[in-house]
Scaffold this motif. Structure first.
Motif, PDB file in Angstrom:
ATOM      1  N   LYS A 288      43.518  96.224  -3.748  1.00 46.68           N
ATOM      2  CA  LYS A 288      43.301  96.390  -2.306  1.00 46.68           C
ATOM      3  C   LYS A 288      42.225  97.427  -2.012  1.00 46.68           C
ATOM      4  O   LYS A 288      41.445  97.293  -1.062  1.00 46.68           O
ATOM      5  CB  LYS A 288      44.618  96.797  -1.632  1.00 46.68           C
ATOM      6  N   GLU A 291      38.908  95.798  -2.387  1.00 50.25           N
ATOM      7  CA  GLU A 291      38.622  94.920  -1.247  1.00 50.25           C
ATOM      8  C   GLU A 291      38.220  95.738  -0.021  1.00 50.25           C
ATOM      9  O   GLU A 291      37.333  95.336   0.738  1.00 50.25           O
ATOM     10  CB  GLU A 291      39.834  94.054  -0.930  1.00 50.25           C
ATOM     11  N   ARG A 292      38.877  96.873   0.178  1.00 49.39           N
ATOM     12  CA  ARG A 292      38.522  97.737   1.309  1.00 49.39           C
ATOM     13  C   ARG A 292      37.075  98.191   1.202  1.00 49.39           C
ATOM     14  O   ARG A 292      36.376  98.335   2.225  1.00 49.39           O
ATOM     15  CB  ARG A 292      39.443  98.957   1.341  1.00 49.39           C
TER      16      ARG A 292
END
Length: 477
Positions: A288, A291-292
């Motif tokens: 995550k 992805e951020r």
């Protein structure tokens, strides 16, 4: 008999045999414009339930549209609002009409951009055709917002196919304008005072529509600095992926940003340099946090997941993190993932606007995208050398297509020399190069082209340059 049928019948047999109450030409003009705006005469229907067709063409169409659109009337009493901008001059309008009719048609975007820069509008009779073209070609829409004037926006309100115009900038302010007007206002403010522009955007950020935010973030590319980093870091948490991507792209250009430092850490986990060997181990997962920071998890077709994640990490990690200059790195051996690493270096040079890396990677893979990292002058110098050293092929055409206009004397001479050379061996292969030269060389150099060679392709270039030079002169009158 419907209103349109009545008009058509009277036109065919003449007013002596079928009297018509009122001004026949006036009514036909209004009806033509109404039809092109997507409206039908009250009570009129076609056999298939659709809109009636418009059979007018050529001079008849121009005359009808000029009278009807110029009057700004429609059956039922509607009327276009008064114009606020002056129209372009007669000669400029005539040249636009010639371009629309097919004479050097590829110059239309350049003409529209130059005309919009004058702050004036186009004559009413070309509006239906321009609005139709804007429906098919999104690239010209930004200029139509100014050039169409009040009458164009009125017509756009009558035809759903033209309502895109209502979203294009017209010169309104941040408080009163639509999304495009506000973006244009923000861009102008950013060029004048980057900090004030960012502060203005921050003040309304929570109220902005999700669809508008990514476009507003992209405006910050002008005058980008570390002062923008806190706002962009915050934008990485936005719900919309497009906003996160736009923010990540800008943070990639700030090697001291927190995101760039995180990318450098990921790069070090993947890459080890030992002497003249670059050992690479692609990431095993995309979490995550990645992805951020702009890493997209799902790869495009034809690329494996690990290769895709590796390419994105390299593209977003600061190029300085490699510890060596690009020429030295290109000479090293990469036992695994060689093509992926080098492709990512190309992407990194483009994203980070690094001139040294762009020059080096252009030597490895001469693609037009790399030119964006260079000044217009250096683009032309690099392209001139490329033209001199390479045969005429699709790659040469693509490189030239990426060079900013207007080409100066150095690149112009290199291209004209190439045209003369190829004309003696493969004249059938010159069409696209001749068009590019005529469309991108500085039109002030038309005499250079005229005197360069009597060869027909060179004279075609000269003729097109003369056409463009006259075009710019007319727009100043």
């Amino acid at each position: 008999m419907t209103g349109w049928d009545d008009l058509t019948s009277t036109a065919l047999v003449g007013t002596d045999r079928r009297p018509y109450t009122g001004d026949l030409l006036e009514a036909a003009a209004v009806e033509t414009v109404r039809r092109r705006a997507g409206a039908s005469t009250p009570g009129e229907h076609t056999p298939d339930g659709g809109k009636p067709s418009d059979g007018a063409s050529g001079e008849e169409r121009k005359a009808a549209e000029e009278r009807g659109a110029g009057e700004g009337r429609e059956p039922g009493g509607g009327r276009a609002p008064e114009e606020e901008r002056a129209a372009i001059g007669r000669r400029a309008a005539e040249r636009l009409r010639r371009i629309l009719d097919g004479e050097h048609e590829r110059l239309l975007p350049e003409w529209l951009a130059a005309a919009a820069a004058t702050g004036r509008r186009v004559p009413p009779y070309v509006l239906p055709e321009l609005l139709d073209r804007g429906r098919r070609d999104r690239s010209i829409r930004v200029h139509l917002g100014v050039l169409a004037g009040q009458r164009g926006r009125w017509l756009a309100g009558l035809n759903p196919a033209w309502d895109y115009l209502l979203d294009e900038p017209t010169g309104e302010t941040w408080e009163l304008g639509g999304a495009a007007d506000r973006r244009a206002h923000l861009s102008a403010l950013r060029a004048a005072d980057p900090g004030q522009a960012r502060a203005l955007l921050e003040s309304t950020w929570e109220q902005e529509a999700p669809d508008d935010r990514a476009g507003f973030v992209e405006v910050l590319a002008e005058g980008l600095s570390m002062a923008d980093e806190p706002f962009l870091e915050q934008a990485l948490d936005d719900r919309r992926r497009e906003v996160r991507q736009a923010a990540a792209n800008l943070l990639t250009r700030l090697p001291s940003s927190r995101m760039s430092r995180r990318m450098a850490e990921r790069l070090r986990a993947c890459v080890t340099i030992d002497g003249d060997v670059i050992a690479v181990e692609a990431p095993a997962y995309c979490d995550k946090e990645m992805e951020r920071d702009g890493i997209r998890q799902k790869p495009p077709r034809g690329i494996g997941e690990r290769a895709w994640w590796l390419q994105q990490i390299i593209a977003r990690a600061p190029l300085s993190a490699w510890g060596h200059r690009p020429a030295r790195l290109l000479a090293m051996k990469i036992p695994d993932w060689d093509a992926d690493v080098k492709s990512a270096w190309v992407r990194a040079a483009v994203l980070q606007r690094d001139p040294e890396w762009a020059r080096a990677m252009f030597g490895w893979d001469p693609i037009a995208d790399l030119l964006v990292a260079l000044s217009p002058e250096e683009q032309q110098e690099l392209a001139a050398r490329f033209v001199a050293e390479h045969d005429l092929d699709s790659q040469l055409i693509m490189v030239l297509g990426g060079v900013s206009s207007h080409w100066g004397e150095g690149l112009a001479t290199a291209v004209l020399r190439k045209i003369v050379k190829v004309n003696t061996t493969q004249p059938w292969n010159l069409a696209e190069l001749v068009k590019l030269a005529g469309e991108h060389i500085d039109p002030a150099l038309h005499e250079l082209a005229e005197d360069f060679s009597p060869a027909e392709p060179v004279q075609k270039v000269a003729s097109l340059l003369r056409f463009r030079a006259d075009m710019y002169k007319e727009l100043t009158r």
